[in-house]
Motif scaffolding. Structure first.
Motif, PDB file in Angstrom:
ATOM      1  N   THR A  71       1.814 -13.136  20.882  1.00  0.00           N
ATOM      2  CA  THR A  71       0.452 -12.955  20.377  1.00  0.00           C
ATOM      3  C   THR A  71      -0.390 -14.200  20.593  1.00  0.00           C
ATOM      4  O   THR A  71      -1.560 -14.118  20.997  1.00  0.00           O
ATOM      5  CB  THR A  71       0.507 -12.617  18.873  1.00  0.00           C
ATOM      6  N   MET A  72       0.195 -15.355  20.353  1.00  0.00           N
ATOM      7  CA  MET A  72      -0.538 -16.608  20.545  1.00  0.00           C
ATOM      8  C   MET A  72      -0.894 -16.813  22.011  1.00  0.00           C
ATOM      9  O   MET A  72      -1.939 -17.394  22.331  1.00  0.00           O
ATOM     10  CB  MET A  72       0.291 -17.774  20.028  1.00  0.00           C
ATOM     11  N   GLN A  80      -4.062 -14.982  22.535  1.00  0.00           N
ATOM     12  CA  GLN A  80      -5.180 -15.706  21.934  1.00  0.00           C
ATOM     13  C   GLN A  80      -5.564 -16.950  22.732  1.00  0.00           C
ATOM     14  O   GLN A  80      -6.734 -17.316  22.790  1.00  0.00           O
ATOM     15  CB  GLN A  80      -4.834 -16.090  20.493  1.00  0.00           C
ATOM     16  N   ASN A  81      -4.572 -17.589  23.351  1.00  0.00           N
ATOM     17  CA  ASN A  81      -4.829 -18.799  24.139  1.00  0.00           C
ATOM     18  C   ASN A  81      -5.261 -18.507  25.569  1.00  0.00           C
ATOM     19  O   ASN A  81      -5.520 -19.431  26.343  1.00  0.00           O
ATOM     20  CB  ASN A  81      -3.578 -19.676  24.166  1.00  0.00           C
ATOM     21  N   LYS A  86      -7.024  -8.956  23.475  1.00  0.00           N
ATOM     22  CA  LYS A  86      -8.216  -9.556  22.869  1.00  0.00           C
ATOM     23  C   LYS A  86      -9.285  -8.492  22.631  1.00  0.00           C
ATOM     24  O   LYS A  86      -9.402  -7.543  23.394  1.00  0.00           O
ATOM     25  CB  LYS A  86      -8.764 -10.662  23.769  1.00  0.00           C
ATOM     26  N   GLN A  87     -10.066  -8.712  21.577  1.00  0.00           N
ATOM     27  CA  GLN A  87     -11.187  -7.828  21.272  1.00  0.00           C
ATOM     28  C   GLN A  87     -12.188  -7.828  22.420  1.00  0.00           C
ATOM     29  O   GLN A  87     -12.403  -8.851  23.058  1.00  0.00           O
ATOM     30  CB  GLN A  87     -11.876  -8.284  19.997  1.00  0.00           C
ATOM     31  N   ASN A  98      -5.489 -10.723  12.568  1.00  0.00           N
ATOM     32  CA  ASN A  98      -6.215 -11.566  13.527  1.00  0.00           C
ATOM     33  C   ASN A  98      -7.451 -10.823  14.035  1.00  0.00           C
ATOM     34  O   ASN A  98      -7.345  -9.866  14.812  1.00  0.00           O
ATOM     35  CB  ASN A  98      -5.309 -11.924  14.715  1.00  0.00           C
ATOM     36  N   ASP A 145      -9.547 -11.478  16.189  1.00  0.00           N
ATOM     37  CA  ASP A 145      -9.822 -11.552  17.628  1.00  0.00           C
ATOM     38  C   ASP A 145      -8.899 -10.637  18.446  1.00  0.00           C
ATOM     39  O   ASP A 145      -8.980 -10.628  19.677  1.00  0.00           O
ATOM     40  CB  ASP A 145      -9.696 -12.992  18.129  1.00  0.00           C
ATOM     41  N   LEU A 146      -8.037  -9.885  17.774  1.00  0.00           N
ATOM     42  CA  LEU A 146      -7.083  -9.035  18.477  1.00  0.00           C
ATOM     43  C   LEU A 146      -7.251  -7.570  18.084  1.00  0.00           C
ATOM     44  O   LEU A 146      -7.772  -7.259  17.015  1.00  0.00           O
ATOM     45  CB  LEU A 146      -5.644  -9.461  18.170  1.00  0.00           C
TER      46      LEU A 146
END
Length: 291
Positions: free
Chosen positions: A102-103, A106-107, A290-291, A128, A130-131
């Motif tokens: 997951t990270m 995000q990264n 990601k969103q 989260n 953003d996800l």
């Protein structure tokens, strides 16, 4: 005077190039390259694509993905998905945990983090902003993995699972621990210890909430814990949960550290030394993007 003439000629040349649509050669990477690519990360793994464009699980075809702790290599996983489900990923990175996968999303290191349980993807998406979760049409089942040579335990566990299905207990547990779970009610109450009873050591990673979860104080919790407590009651055994990393699940079983571990079947082949019980929960392969 010569310097002035040279300067005027240079300005005239620049204006001429601009009028013809020309431009100086770029001195940096093209604008299409990710501007926030992480400074570190696997050298062999390309950066994720630009955000957006992933509306469904199938849109991950041709993208870079991460998957947590599978018993095969990244290339084997990639080939398996292409051959079995018709989805060919650009690259696959195997990570020890869902959190690490997951990270990476995000990264910006990968486009999606694949998880075998839809409820897990939805749980992480709620945590989260953003996800979001995308659910595939590829079914998978959750069962209990154990040493293939321990046929007696396998038979006992199958009998307990069958009973809990027939009397509606598993449906009630699913509703409470998966369908309507919140952070407040995720923690399971420990089962009462039975005097003189045998102990069944069950591995838990805490990596697949709300099924497999370890609370902040180190207490095993979630749907699987509630289920195993019911199984222990039926079998007349004490259940002792042992926190084991997901990538050490099979070696922990074969070394005798634990008797069983929760596992997802029907998506990947298992080692011949590992057997599984009947399924007690059905779901779909999913991914976090990601969103």
């Amino acid at each position: 005077m010569k310097k002035i003439v040279s300067l005027l000629l240079a300005l005239a040349l620049t204006a001429g190039l601009a009028a013809c649509g020309g431009s100086p050669a770029p001195s940096s990477a093209p604008s299409s390259a990710p501007s926030s690519a992480p400074a570190s990360g696997p050298a062999s793994l390309p950066a994720a694509s630009a955000p957006g464009g992933i509306e469904a699980f199938a849109d991950l075809a041709g993208k870079n993905v991460a998957v947590n702790s599978v018993p095969i290599s990244a290339e084997e996983f990639k080939a398996f998905y292409a051959n079995t489900h018709g989805i060919e990923f650009a690259s696959v990175k195997v990570t020890p945990t869902v959190l690490e996968s997951t990270m990476m999303v995000q990264n910006g290191q990968v486009d999606g983090a694949i998880t075998p349980v839809a409820a897990t993807a939805e749980y992480f998406a709620r945590q989260n902003a953003d996800l979001r979760a995308v659910i595939s049409d590829v079914p998978t089942d959750v069962a209990i993995a154990l040493d293939a040579g321990n046929t007696e335990l396998q038979s006992e566990l199958n009998g307990a699972i069958r009973t809990l299905k027939e009397d509606g207990t598993i449906d009630k547990l699913t509703a409470a621990w998966v369908d309507n779970v919140t952070d407040e009610n995720l923690k399971a109450e420990p089962a009462e210890k039975l005097e003189g009873a045998d102990t069944l050591y069950v591995g838990i990673s805490g990596d697949v909430a709300p099924l497999d979860y370890v609370s902040a104080d180190g207490t095993p919790a979630g749907f699987n814990v509630a289920l195993m407590n019911e199984i222990g009651r039926l079998l007349g055994k004490n259940i002792e949960f042992v926190v084991v990393s997901t990538d050490a699940k099979f070696s922990s079983i074969l070394s005798g550290k634990i008797d069983a571990f929760f596992w997802h079947i029907s998506i990947l082949p298992l080692p011949e030394t590992i057997a599984v019980t009947d399924s007690y929960y059905s779901t779909y392969i999913s991914a976090l993007v990601k969103q």
